[in-house]
Design an enzyme around this catalytic site. Structure first.
Site, PDB file in Angstrom:
ATOM      1  N   CYS A  85       0.842  -1.199   0.000  1.00 11.02           N
ATOM      2  CA  CYS A  85       0.000   0.000   0.000  1.00 11.02           C
ATOM      3  C   CYS A  85       0.883   1.257   0.000  1.00 11.02           C
ATOM      4  CB  CYS A  85      -0.969  -0.051   1.176  1.00 11.02           C
ATOM      5  SG  CYS A  85      -2.357   1.087   0.997  1.00 11.02           S
ATOM      6  N   HIS A 202      -3.373  -5.731   0.807  1.00  8.31           N
ATOM      7  CA  HIS A 202      -2.716  -5.931   2.109  1.00  8.31           C
ATOM      8  C   HIS A 202      -2.629  -7.401   2.501  1.00  8.31           C
ATOM      9  CE1 HIS A 202      -2.603  -1.734   3.673  1.00  8.31           C
ATOM     10  NE2 HIS A 202      -3.592  -1.554   2.826  1.00  8.31           N
ATOM     11  N   GLU A 204      -0.929  -8.528   4.928  1.00  4.13           N
ATOM     12  CA  GLU A 204      -0.876  -8.602   6.400  1.00  4.13           C
ATOM     13  C   GLU A 204      -2.264  -8.463   7.024  1.00  4.13           C
ATOM     14  OE1 GLU A 204      -0.503  -5.946   4.765  1.00  4.13           O
ATOM     15  OE2 GLU A 204      -1.010  -4.167   5.947  1.00  4.13           O
TER      16      GLU A 204
END
Lengths: 225, 83
Positions: A85, A202, A204
């Site tokens: 990002c 993302h 994560e």
């Protein structure tokens, strides 16, 4: 064996990245950018957020911070580097990868789950996948539209530098499945080496089952190689 | 050394979509204005001292190359005036 998650002023996914990495058994720590890159770092994550308040352009300031020279040197030695990002925007602004990320075609901040097609499975990030596999990750960005000249995109494609493309649930790359108007539906791209990757979605945020999906885990496991 | 102001104008390359400009145009039209098009640009006014007009322009150009513009998506123009 510790992965460095670089924290800039305005980073806000740094803690999530550390937690997600630890959830896949990778030791990770946050490091404030001005403290420099630890000499024995085994990997680097440039996390999401709004470094320097997105002043000038998203990632422009952080992409020229002194620590980036150390990241560049580590990357050249094969240390894996992942930009997510705002970290992806830092990656393009610093020249770790080609292209630029700019305002979504919708002119809106978009926060949603998207499908991604694995374009190159021969990288540390994607070796758990086959070409054409479809995974689901969240996006949360206002400036995620990948822009690059047509010739430069062809060069990326012919060198297998495109890692993921936005697609529908069946793996079809369509205009409707491209959330931000990215050129070539590119969601993630590799640097000169396969060990350097940036992506707007993302991984994560898709590492803990209780938060609705674990498709990001294999990507993060690249740091274990 | 002479004091100059270098004006660096950074704009999207022709053909690169500008959703912010499109949104601004739509808002102007909603206010009842008639217009054929709208382009946005960033303007930086850099005060500096240099040996010559050319040297000032060269330094401002380097600033644009290194930071103010992103060559993948931007063109830039430099104008220098003594101040």
């Amino acid at each position: 064996m510790t992965v460095t998650v670089v924290q800039f002023g305005g980073s806000n996914c740094d803690r999530d990245a550390v937690r997600a990495l630890r959830a896949v058994d990778i030791d990770a720590e946050r490091v404030w950018h001005a403290d420099g890159l630890p000499a024995d770092t085994t990997g680097v994550v440039l996390p999401g957020g709004f470094s320097y308040g997105d002043y000038l352009r998203a990632g422009a300031m952080a992409g020229r911070a002194p620590i980036i020279e150390a990241v560049r040197a580590a990357a050249a030695e094969g240390v894996p580097v992942l930009g997510v990002c705002n970290g992806a925007q830092i990656g393009t602004e610093s020249g770790l990868v080609s292209g630029a990320f700019t305002t979504n075609a919708s002119a809106r901040f978009q926060c949603e789950r998207v499908h991604l097609r694995v374009e190159n499975p021969e990288t540390p990030w994607t070796r758990a996948f086959e070409a054409g596999d479809v995974i689901e990750l969240p996006i949360a960005h206002g400036e995620g539209r990948f822009e690059i000249g047509r010739d430069a995109l062809d060069a990326l494609d012919s060198a297998d530098r495109v890692l993921f493309r936005y697609c529908d649930a069946d793996g079809r790359v369509t205009e409707a499945a491209n959330p931000n108007g990215s050129t070539g539906a590119v969601a993630g791209v590799l640097g000169e080496r396969d060990s350097v990757a940036v992506l707007m979605p993302h991984p994560e945020r898709a590492a803990l089952a209780e938060f609705g999906g674990t498709d990001g885990r294999p990507i993060l496991r690249a740091f274990a190689e | 050394m002479t004091a100059y102001t270098a004006v660096v104008t950074v704009r999207l390359k022709s053909g690169v979509l500008d959703p912010e400009a499109e949104t601004t145009r739509t808002a102007l039209e909603r206010l009842g204005f008639e217009l054929d098009g709208l382009r946005a640009a960033d303007r930086f006014e850099v005060d500096l001292e240099a040996d010559s007009h050319e040297a000032a322009a060269e330094r401002a150009g380097a600033m644009a190359e290194r930071l103010l513009a992103n060559p993948t998506i931007h063109d830039y123009a430099i104008e220098v005036e003594a101040r």
